[in-house]
Design a protein around this motif. Structure first.
Motif, PDB file in Angstrom:
ATOM      1  N   VAL A 190     -12.988  -9.562   7.328  1.00 56.96           N
ATOM      2  CA  VAL A 190     -11.575  -9.000   7.216  1.00 56.96           C
ATOM      3  C   VAL A 190     -11.717  -7.610   6.381  1.00 56.96           C
ATOM      4  N   GLN A 191     -10.741  -6.867   6.847  1.00 56.14           N
ATOM      5  CA  GLN A 191     -10.427  -5.426   6.384  1.00 56.14           C
ATOM      6  C   GLN A 191      -9.313  -5.448   5.598  1.00 56.14           C
ATOM      7  N   THR A 192      -9.207  -4.568   4.717  1.00 56.80           N
ATOM      8  CA  THR A 192      -8.005  -4.283   3.719  1.00 56.80           C
ATOM      9  C   THR A 192      -8.077  -2.832   3.554  1.00 56.80           C
ATOM     10  N   LYS A 193      -7.305  -2.033   3.913  1.00 57.55           N
ATOM     11  CA  LYS A 193      -7.170  -0.328   3.960  1.00 57.55           C
ATOM     12  C   LYS A 193      -6.707  -0.232   2.235  1.00 57.55           C
ATOM     13  N   ASP A 194      -6.995   1.072   1.836  1.00 56.40           N
ATOM     14  CA  ASP A 194      -6.761   1.385   0.567  1.00 56.40           C
ATOM     15  C   ASP A 194      -5.247   1.762   0.449  1.00 56.40           C
ATOM     16  N   ALA A 195      -4.514   2.416   1.146  1.00 59.09           N
ATOM     17  CA  ALA A 195      -3.050   2.681   1.294  1.00 59.09           C
ATOM     18  C   ALA A 195      -2.264   1.499   1.136  1.00 59.09           C
ATOM     19  N   THR A 233      17.694 -27.137 -11.680  1.00 59.23           N
ATOM     20  CA  THR A 233      17.416 -26.259 -12.782  1.00 59.23           C
ATOM     21  C   THR A 233      16.237 -25.400 -12.872  1.00 59.23           C
ATOM     22  N   MET A 234      15.417 -25.712 -11.648  1.00 58.29           N
ATOM     23  CA  MET A 234      13.880 -24.932 -11.577  1.00 58.29           C
ATOM     24  C   MET A 234      14.035 -23.556 -11.288  1.00 58.29           C
ATOM     25  N   GLY A 235      13.186 -22.520 -11.878  1.00 52.71           N
ATOM     26  CA  GLY A 235      13.245 -21.588 -11.565  1.00 52.71           C
ATOM     27  C   GLY A 235      12.960 -21.045 -10.161  1.00 52.71           C
ATOM     28  N   THR A 236      12.711 -19.504  -9.867  1.00 53.05           N
ATOM     29  CA  THR A 236      12.356 -19.300  -8.560  1.00 53.05           C
ATOM     30  C   THR A 236      11.063 -18.301  -8.707  1.00 53.05           C
ATOM     31  N   VAL A 237      10.524 -18.484  -7.419  1.00 59.53           N
ATOM     32  CA  VAL A 237       9.220 -17.610  -7.363  1.00 59.53           C
ATOM     33  C   VAL A 237       9.260 -16.949  -6.319  1.00 59.53           C
ATOM     34  N   PRO A 238       9.628 -15.543  -6.225  1.00 55.82           N
ATOM     35  CA  PRO A 238       9.779 -14.404  -5.499  1.00 55.82           C
ATOM     36  C   PRO A 238       8.082 -14.096  -5.147  1.00 55.82           C
ATOM     37  N   ASN A 239       7.929 -13.535  -3.948  1.00 51.39           N
ATOM     38  CA  ASN A 239       6.401 -13.056  -3.453  1.00 51.39           C
ATOM     39  C   ASN A 239       6.424 -11.581  -3.256  1.00 51.39           C
ATOM     40  N   VAL A 240       5.414 -10.903  -3.514  1.00 53.12           N
ATOM     41  CA  VAL A 240       5.420  -9.683  -3.145  1.00 53.12           C
ATOM     42  C   VAL A 240       3.678  -9.758  -2.408  1.00 53.12           C
ATOM     43  N   GLY A 241       3.776  -9.514  -1.071  1.00 54.41           N
ATOM     44  CA  GLY A 241       2.613  -9.808  -0.551  1.00 54.41           C
ATOM     45  C   GLY A 241       1.787  -8.671   0.083  1.00 54.41           C
ATOM     46  N   LEU A 242       0.473  -8.712   0.090  1.00 52.84           N
ATOM     47  CA  LEU A 242      -0.306  -7.842   0.800  1.00 52.84           C
ATOM     48  C   LEU A 242      -0.620  -7.824   2.128  1.00 52.84           C
ATOM     49  N   MET A 243       0.030  -7.021   3.088  1.00 53.83           N
ATOM     50  CA  MET A 243      -0.030  -7.296   4.431  1.00 53.83           C
ATOM     51  C   MET A 243      -0.243  -6.154   5.383  1.00 53.83           C
ATOM     52  N   ALA A 244       0.401  -5.214   4.804  1.00 50.99           N
ATOM     53  CA  ALA A 244       0.464  -3.941   5.384  1.00 50.99           C
ATOM     54  C   ALA A 244      -0.686  -3.591   6.256  1.00 50.99           C
ATOM     55  N   GLN A 245      -0.613  -2.927   7.578  1.00 51.76           N
ATOM     56  CA  GLN A 245      -1.654  -2.233   8.266  1.00 51.76           C
ATOM     57  C   GLN A 245      -3.029  -3.355   8.479  1.00 51.76           C
ATOM     58  N   LYS A 246      -2.403  -4.616   8.559  1.00 53.76           N
ATOM     59  CA  LYS A 246      -3.439  -5.731   9.081  1.00 53.76           C
ATOM     60  C   LYS A 246      -4.229  -6.043   7.849  1.00 53.76           C
ATOM     61  N   ALA A 247      -3.961  -5.650   6.444  1.00 51.56           N
ATOM     62  CA  ALA A 247      -4.554  -6.233   5.236  1.00 51.56           C
ATOM     63  C   ALA A 247      -4.828  -7.566   5.157  1.00 51.56           C
ATOM     64  N   ASP A 307     -17.529  -1.292  17.650  1.00 56.27           N
ATOM     65  CA  ASP A 307     -16.674  -0.057  17.336  1.00 56.27           C
ATOM     66  C   ASP A 307     -15.847  -0.651  16.078  1.00 56.27           C
ATOM     67  N   LEU A 308     -16.287  -1.025  15.158  1.00 60.34           N
ATOM     68  CA  LEU A 308     -15.601  -1.496  13.793  1.00 60.34           C
ATOM     69  C   LEU A 308     -15.096  -0.245  12.935  1.00 60.34           C
ATOM     70  N   LYS A 309     -14.090   0.396  12.990  1.00 55.98           N
ATOM     71  CA  LYS A 309     -13.795   1.695  12.166  1.00 55.98           C
ATOM     72  C   LYS A 309     -13.179   1.294  10.880  1.00 55.98           C
ATOM     73  N   VAL A 310     -13.814   1.793   9.937  1.00 51.34           N
ATOM     74  CA  VAL A 310     -13.301   1.785   8.520  1.00 51.34           C
ATOM     75  C   VAL A 310     -13.128   3.020   7.908  1.00 51.34           C
ATOM     76  N   LEU A 311     -12.051   3.264   6.951  1.00 48.53           N
ATOM     77  CA  LEU A 311     -11.615   4.598   6.412  1.00 48.53           C
ATOM     78  C   LEU A 311     -12.206   4.496   4.984  1.00 48.53           C
ATOM     79  N   GLU A 312     -12.364   5.615   4.246  1.00 46.97           N
ATOM     80  CA  GLU A 312     -12.456   5.889   3.047  1.00 46.97           C
ATOM     81  C   GLU A 312     -11.701   4.844   1.976  1.00 46.97           C
ATOM     82  N   GLY A 313     -12.313   4.327   1.177  1.00 45.84           N
ATOM     83  CA  GLY A 313     -11.753   3.526   0.226  1.00 45.84           C
ATOM     84  C   GLY A 313     -11.510   1.936   0.849  1.00 45.84           C
ATOM     85  N   GLU A 314     -11.684   1.518   2.066  1.00 49.16           N
ATOM     86  CA  GLU A 314     -11.428   0.368   2.616  1.00 49.16           C
ATOM     87  C   GLU A 314     -12.378  -0.523   2.161  1.00 49.16           C
ATOM     88  N   VAL A 315     -11.637  -1.908   1.885  1.00 52.32           N
ATOM     89  CA  VAL A 315     -12.498  -3.017   1.568  1.00 52.32           C
ATOM     90  C   VAL A 315     -12.742  -3.594   2.815  1.00 52.32           C
TER      91      VAL A 315
END
Length: 738
Positions: free
Chosen positions: A455-460, A399-413, A211-219
């Motif tokens: 592993v699943q990753t939704k489009d939204a 003196t070192m620079g900083t490394v912020p992160n933007v991470g893909l994780m929404a909806q169990k991505a 029962d593995l559901k996927v949506l349109e555009g899902e990876v």
């Protein structure tokens, strides 16, 4: 009243909550904000799974599910503290403690066969590993070092070990037949319901998930690790460590990847002790001592075997004859292979890099290390940093620079634990993902013992991730890099989508690029050495790794990161740093009544939570609380009122007092809101006048054992007694609360 949800979690953050949350409640109540608690601790999650076995006084609502629903609404304002990502060892310990406390929760069935046992195992699967975060993370991740924290690190740099150009430290990883090299990926044109099945060599078919559901555009991705290739690789590394005279260590994530990585850990243990398993393997495996729960569990299990002493001697001899083994605690003889949850890769690798590329040996001395990370997906990131340090020396926090992160994780991505889609292959054959029309979408030829996962990753979430990256790039002006590997099937699909969705945004004047993780690492650390800042935009696993790696190098700890999750429905989730739940801190409280946990992450998250309340509900007083809290936090850092590691010196409770004092002083002095200034002026005066007495009351309790009434389910009464020991301070805070 507006509402902030404060999560009740585990270990050190839980102890800190009992000291800090009363302060938060008191201050927030004067801006019309209620602060409520939801119990998502490991014990609370277990209790919520078995209501039919408990009396009314013991039952707990499923707070995690409730918060998951809340996270999908615009009203959500959740402060999420670190929780235990429970390993099987921790789960069983929590079950035993609950049973001893009178809770009729069932034993964990190691090999469920009956329907009842399968039901129990299914319920427990909902509380272990990365059970909490995917439920709450209905948005992508924005993690960065606040300017005040970065400034403090530059003024007061943490220690960084010196690197030698002769260092033999290196990462060892597989170059074929691992998860990275076997990956396949597909994007769905329409929604569908899939099944995962194993077609055995004899023609029989076993449906593993139907029962593995996927949506349109899902990876959807699928891959596997070859057990034979893994074993051959591991034996090579044991021999290499011995030959080179370096420590052997392994770095996995058995808590979060609770199906795959314990299996991998077992392979490592069996490879290191190959001769012992060659001789006694039949007896060890029959007793369930396969190494997946670590060497410590094997030693404990040997006590029950008739020839346990003989086998124990064989293990001890193998430790002497094999390569030097990295230690977690040299004085107690706890090795890198003792407990899977002791060597979490995202924490253990940065710590090694920060310490000259060394780990500790059995003689409690530092030594060069061969860091074994079987899957090659991200091992190259660490190897790149190690090679850079060998060539150019340690990084300079001033003196070192900083490394912020933007991470893909929404909806169990990219839910890399993917527990319900990870399987140890039972028979030689073909693992298949099949669509509702019977078409094979993805398949792999596998052998018995291989580890296969999807592993699943939704489009939204992908669209939202790209939008968040562009927003952060524009707001910060920083160079921004998407870390995507062209040699991985998943990353190729994601890269195509990133390029497509970047077209939906105005990127004029922004420096945004896509590089492989190894290339991105090199560009980023080159810029770090020049003092330049770079946003890493990554998938879920690298989000976890990078938000430990770079903060530990920049700030000395990942717990000082600001972690904001703008929820896709409009709410906000504010995580209090990536510092783990710190079991050693609890042990120190139990022994010495000193909590060295640093609540800086809570201060940073709380300020952002107040700002969210200000923006969403037009609550100007919440904004005043946020701004004054930020200034108070900077004063706290500059005045040296962060917790000390040593008993008899300021701990987290003392730090909470000073935060409250500085916060009250800022509120009293601000001119934006007269009513708040009037309310907090006498509070500031009382706390200032009582500073010496309160600080002393908080110090006086240290030095002797503290009874918490439990570890996973401590006593409410005893927690309040231990964590609020200053009657003088308590009186001020309790009277302040409206």
């Amino acid at each position: 009243m507006a509402k902030i949800i404060w999560t009740r979690t585990d270990e050190a953050p839980l102890l800190a909550t009992y000291s800090f949350k009363p302060i938060v409640e008191a201050f927030a109540s004067n801006a019309g904000i209620d602060v409520e608690t939801r119990d998502i601790s490991l014990a609370g999650r277990i209790i919520a799974q078995f209501p039919e076995r408990l009396n009314d006084n013991q039952k707990l609502d499923d707070a995690l599910a409730g918060l998951g629903d809340l996270a999908k609404t615009p009203e959500a304002n959740i402060i999420k503290l670190p929780n235990i990502s429970a390993s099987l060892v921790q789960l069983k310990a929590a079950i035993a403690e609950l049973q001893a406390a009178g809770y009729d929760v069932p034993d964990y069935p190691d090999n469920p066969t009956t329907d009842e046992e399968k039901d129990i195992a299914s319920r427990y699967s909902k509380v272990t590993g990365s059970a909490v975060n995917p439920v709450l993370r209905e948005g992508n991740s924005d993690r960065r070092a606040p300017q005040a924290v970065k400034n403090f690190a530059k003024k007061h740099p943490h220690s960084m070990g010196a690197w030698s150009k002769d260092s033999k430290t290196a990462v060892a990883t597989m170059d074929d037949n691992d998860f990275r090299h076997n990956e396949k990926s597909v994007i769905f044109d329409s929604a569908d319901t899939l099944k995962i099945q194993l077609v055995a060599a004899d023609g029989t078919t076993q449906v593993l998930k139907d029962d593995l559901k996927v949506l349109e555009g899902e990876v959807l991705d699928a891959t596997f690790m070859s057990a034979k290739a893994l074993d051959a690789f591991l034996l090579e590394q044991v021999a290499k460590a011995k030959e080179q005279g370096v420590l052997f260590s392994t770095h996995l994530k058995a808590t979060m990847m609770k199906v795959s990585d314990p299996i991998l850990f077992g392979h490592v243990v069996r490879a290191f002790f190959k001769d012992v398993f060659d001789k006694y393997g039949e007896e060890l495996l029959a007793a369930g001592l396969n190494g997946e729960n670590g060497l410590g569990a094997i030693y404990a299990g040997l006590e029950k075997l008739d020839n346990g002493a003989e086998i124990k001697a064989a293990f001890d001899q193998a430790l002497q004859d094999g390569p030097d083994l990295a230690m977690v605690n040299s004085s107690k003889g706890i090795t890198n292979l003792h407990v899977p949850s002791d060597v979490i890769v995202d924490a253990s690798m940065p710590a090694m890099i920060r310490t000259s590329g060394h780990m500790w040996n059995a003689d409690d001395q530092e030594q060069d290390t061969l860091a074994v990370i079987p899957d090659s997906s991200y091992a190259g990131v660490y190897q790149t940093v190690i090679e850079d340090c060998q060539a150019n020396g340690a990084y300079d926090p001033t003196t070192m620079g900083t490394v912020p992160n933007v991470g893909l994780m929404a909806q169990k991505a990219e839910e890399y634990g993917s527990h319900d889609k990870t399987f140890k292959v039972a028979n030689d054959g073909t693992m298949q993902v099949v669509d509702s029309s019977g078409n094979v979408v993805l398949e792999h030829e596998v052998e018995e013992g291989d580890i296969w996962r999807a592993v699943q990753t939704k489009d939204a979430p992908i669209r939202d991730w790209v939008k968040l990256a562009v927003n952060r790039a524009r707001l910060s002006g920083m160079k921004t890099i998407f870390w995507l590997d062209p040699e991985r099937a998943h990353d190729r699909n994601i890269s195509d989508l990133v390029q497509k969705y970047l077209g939906d945004h105005d990127t004029e004047g922004l420096d945004i690029s896509i590089l492989s993780p190894v290339e991105a690492t090199q560009v980023t650390i080159d810029r770090i050495r020049k003092g330049e800042d770079t946003i890493s935009v990554t998938g879920n696993v690298l989000r976890d790794y990078n938000t430990d790696l770079f903060p530990i190098l920049e700030l000395g700890t990942s717990a000082k990161m600001l972690s904001v999750v703008p929820l896709m429905a409009g709410g906000g989730l504010f995580e209090t740093g990536a510092g783990g739940s710190a079991p050693k801190h609890v042990q120190q409280v139990q022994a010495e009544n000193h909590l060295r946990w640093d609540s800086l992450g809570e201060y940073l998250a709380l300020a952002e939570s107040f700002r969210h309340e200000q923006n969403n509900n037009d609550n100007a007083q919440a904004g005043v609380l946020a701004d004054t809290l930020d200034r108070a936090t900077e004063t706290l850092l500059n005045e040296g009122k962060s917790p000390s590691r040593k008993v008899g010196e300021i701990d987290d409770r003392g730090s909470h007092f000073y935060l409250a004092k500085y916060w009250a002083e800022e509120l009293a002095a601000q001119t934006e809101d007269a009513s708040l200034a009037e309310t907090f002026k006498p509070v500031a005066e009382v706390l200032g006048a009582g500073e010496e007495q309160i600080a002393q009351e908080l110090l006086d309790v240290q030095g002797s054992a503290a009874d918490l009434g439990g570890y996973y389910l401590p006593s409410e009464e005893k927690l309040n007694e231990v964590m609020r020991p200053s009657a003088t301070f308590n009186k001020v805070i309790d009277e302040l609360k409206k």
